[in-house]
Design a protein around this motif. Sequence first.
Motif, PDB file in Angstrom:
ATOM      1  N   LYS A   1       0.805  -1.228   0.000  1.00 47.00           N
ATOM      2  CA  LYS A   1       0.000   0.000   0.000  1.00 47.00           C
ATOM      3  C   LYS A   1       0.838   1.278   0.000  1.00 47.00           C
ATOM      4  CE  LYS A   1      -0.760   0.328   5.011  1.00 47.00           C
ATOM      5  NZ  LYS A   1      -1.782   0.368   6.079  1.00 47.00           N
ATOM      6  N   PHE A   2       2.130   1.191   0.373  1.00 48.90           N
ATOM      7  CA  PHE A   2       3.010   2.366   0.294  1.00 48.90           C
ATOM      8  C   PHE A   2       3.020   2.918  -1.131  1.00 48.90           C
ATOM      9  CE2 PHE A   2       7.081   4.532  -0.229  1.00 48.90           C
ATOM     10  CZ  PHE A   2       7.213   5.258   0.939  1.00 48.90           C
ATOM     11  N   PHE A   3       2.871   2.010  -2.099  1.00 50.13           N
ATOM     12  CA  PHE A   3       2.877   2.404  -3.505  1.00 50.13           C
ATOM     13  C   PHE A   3       1.463   2.460  -4.096  1.00 50.13           C
ATOM     14  CE2 PHE A   3       7.134   0.564  -2.883  1.00 50.13           C
ATOM     15  CZ  PHE A   3       7.901   1.647  -3.286  1.00 50.13           C
ATOM     16  N   SER A   4       0.473   2.717  -3.254  1.00 48.02           N
ATOM     17  CA  SER A   4      -0.907   2.770  -3.743  1.00 48.02           C
ATOM     18  C   SER A   4      -1.109   3.893  -4.754  1.00 48.02           C
ATOM     19  CB  SER A   4      -1.883   2.936  -2.572  1.00 48.02           C
ATOM     20  OG  SER A   4      -1.618   4.126  -1.859  1.00 48.02           O
ATOM     21  N   PHE A   5      -0.248   4.934  -4.692  1.00 45.39           N
ATOM     22  CA  PHE A   5      -0.374   6.013  -5.673  1.00 45.39           C
ATOM     23  C   PHE A   5       0.010   5.556  -7.079  1.00 45.39           C
ATOM     24  CE2 PHE A   5       3.983   6.230  -4.265  1.00 45.39           C
ATOM     25  CZ  PHE A   5       4.721   6.690  -5.341  1.00 45.39           C
ATOM     26  N   TRP A   6       0.666   4.400  -7.193  1.00 46.23           N
ATOM     27  CA  TRP A   6       0.910   3.800  -8.512  1.00 46.23           C
ATOM     28  C   TRP A   6      -0.385   3.245  -9.095  1.00 46.23           C
ATOM     29  CZ3 TRP A   6       5.855   0.343  -9.137  1.00 46.23           C
ATOM     30  CH2 TRP A   6       7.004   1.062  -8.742  1.00 46.23           C
ATOM     31  N   LYS A   7      -1.359   2.944  -8.225  1.00 48.50           N
ATOM     32  CA  LYS A   7      -2.601   2.239  -8.552  1.00 48.50           C
ATOM     33  C   LYS A   7      -2.318   0.763  -8.845  1.00 48.50           C
ATOM     34  CE  LYS A   7      -5.019   6.377 -10.100  1.00 48.50           C
ATOM     35  NZ  LYS A   7      -5.723   7.049 -11.210  1.00 48.50           N
ATOM     36  N   THR A   8      -1.730   0.451  -9.983  1.00 49.67           N
ATOM     37  CA  THR A   8      -1.287  -0.911 -10.272  1.00 49.67           C
ATOM     38  C   THR A   8       0.104  -0.831 -10.902  1.00 49.67           C
ATOM     39  OG1 THR A   8      -2.097  -1.056 -12.556  1.00 49.67           O
ATOM     40  CG2 THR A   8      -3.675  -1.573 -10.800  1.00 49.67           C
ATOM     41  N   ILE A   9       0.799  -1.968 -10.942  1.00 46.33           N
ATOM     42  CA  ILE A   9       2.120  -1.994 -11.585  1.00 46.33           C
ATOM     43  C   ILE A   9       1.994  -1.645 -13.066  1.00 46.33           C
ATOM     44  CG2 ILE A   9       4.017  -3.517 -12.284  1.00 46.33           C
ATOM     45  CD1 ILE A   9       3.680  -4.996  -9.625  1.00 46.33           C
ATOM     46  N   ASN A  10       0.998  -2.196 -13.725  1.00 46.24           N
ATOM     47  CA  ASN A  10       0.823  -1.934 -15.158  1.00 46.24           C
ATOM     48  C   ASN A  10       0.609  -0.462 -15.452  1.00 46.24           C
ATOM     49  OD1 ASN A  10       1.273  -4.310 -16.473  1.00 46.24           O
ATOM     50  ND2 ASN A  10      -0.876  -4.911 -16.628  1.00 46.24           N
ATOM     51  N   ILE A  11      -0.249   0.180 -14.659  1.00 43.58           N
ATOM     52  CA  ILE A  11      -0.520   1.610 -14.882  1.00 43.58           C
ATOM     53  C   ILE A  11       0.763   2.420 -14.713  1.00 43.58           C
ATOM     54  CG2 ILE A  11      -1.668   3.629 -13.885  1.00 43.58           C
ATOM     55  CD1 ILE A  11      -4.105   1.824 -13.355  1.00 43.58           C
ATOM     56  N   HIS A  12       1.541   2.085 -13.682  1.00 38.39           N
ATOM     57  CA  HIS A  12       2.765   2.849 -13.425  1.00 38.39           C
ATOM     58  C   HIS A  12       3.799   2.625 -14.531  1.00 38.39           C
ATOM     59  CE1 HIS A  12       4.893   5.406 -10.643  1.00 38.39           C
ATOM     60  NE2 HIS A  12       5.974   4.642 -10.721  1.00 38.39           N
ATOM     61  N   LEU A  13       3.936   1.392 -14.990  1.00 36.30           N
ATOM     62  CA  LEU A  13       4.915   1.109 -16.043  1.00 36.30           C
ATOM     63  C   LEU A  13       4.470   1.668 -17.394  1.00 36.30           C
ATOM     64  CD1 LEU A  13       6.188  -2.479 -15.194  1.00 36.30           C
ATOM     65  CD2 LEU A  13       7.251  -0.276 -14.699  1.00 36.30           C
ATOM     66  N   GLU A  14       3.176   1.767 -17.612  1.00 36.51           N
ATOM     67  CA  GLU A  14       2.702   2.416 -18.832  1.00 36.51           C
ATOM     68  C   GLU A  14       3.117   3.878 -18.843  1.00 36.51           C
ATOM     69  OE1 GLU A  14      -1.499   1.861 -19.178  1.00 36.51           O
ATOM     70  OE2 GLU A  14      -1.334  -0.296 -19.541  1.00 36.51           O
ATOM     71  N   CYS A  15       3.163   4.473 -17.646  1.00 42.74           N
ATOM     72  CA  CYS A  15       3.525   5.887 -17.521  1.00 42.74           C
ATOM     73  C   CYS A  15       5.039   6.095 -17.555  1.00 42.74           C
ATOM     74  CB  CYS A  15       2.945   6.429 -16.216  1.00 42.74           C
ATOM     75  SG  CYS A  15       3.109   8.202 -16.000  1.00 42.74           S
TER      76      CYS A  15
END
Length: 217
Positions: A16-30
């Motif tokens: 949850k520390f990385f909840s601002f990523w939402k999901t790994i896929n969303i963050h890596l897409e960005c």
Amino acid sequence: LQHQSDRALKSKWYTKFFSFWKTINIHLECFGKLYQPVSFQLGLQTDPGTTLIAGGNEVHAGPATSGPRMFAFAIGIPEEIDATDNEKDQCEESFGNDDNDGEVQYSPVLLHIDFCCLLFSILDYEYAKSDNAHAVREAKLFLINILIDLIKDYPIKGYLRQIDPVRTGILIWLENVLNSLDCDDAIAELMEKAVCSDEIFYTPDIAKRRSKKKKRR
């Protein structure tokens, strides 16, 4: 990653520390293009002397020039408004918690450090059974190897100013790596230390929890 990449990171206490990523896929897409060589990262190409207005999520470099360069940067943060509890929840879900307001800035090294911290926790709390110990260790070494290569590609002390001071484990380790890049034996020792540590590649909340558990033993 194939099994975890679309899971909401806020759903588990150890991610949850990385909840601002939402999901790994969303963050890596960005931000995932940061893993590519710079020549492939640039989504826009212009000639020197051009005034260019570029959108977000682009690597801000190029074209090559020996002349002066001007760069203007701005971020947008949602306005604070009076809202119902339900609206506040929706706002947090869209923009992350208060500590992560604004636009996240990453370099390849800093992105991979966070990625390691996330994956180390997933490996430990979901895959670290006795018959899996060797595979988990190899996975961690693989991740740290990538990080060392990224650091060697662009070794600057500036990384240390961009990491939250509360993450003391990774700060000390990273400084030691930056000071030891010319010594293969020292780097090998630091990689082993990273894989075995209960603090270095863990977010502050997880490191604190692991430290308490260790003291109780």
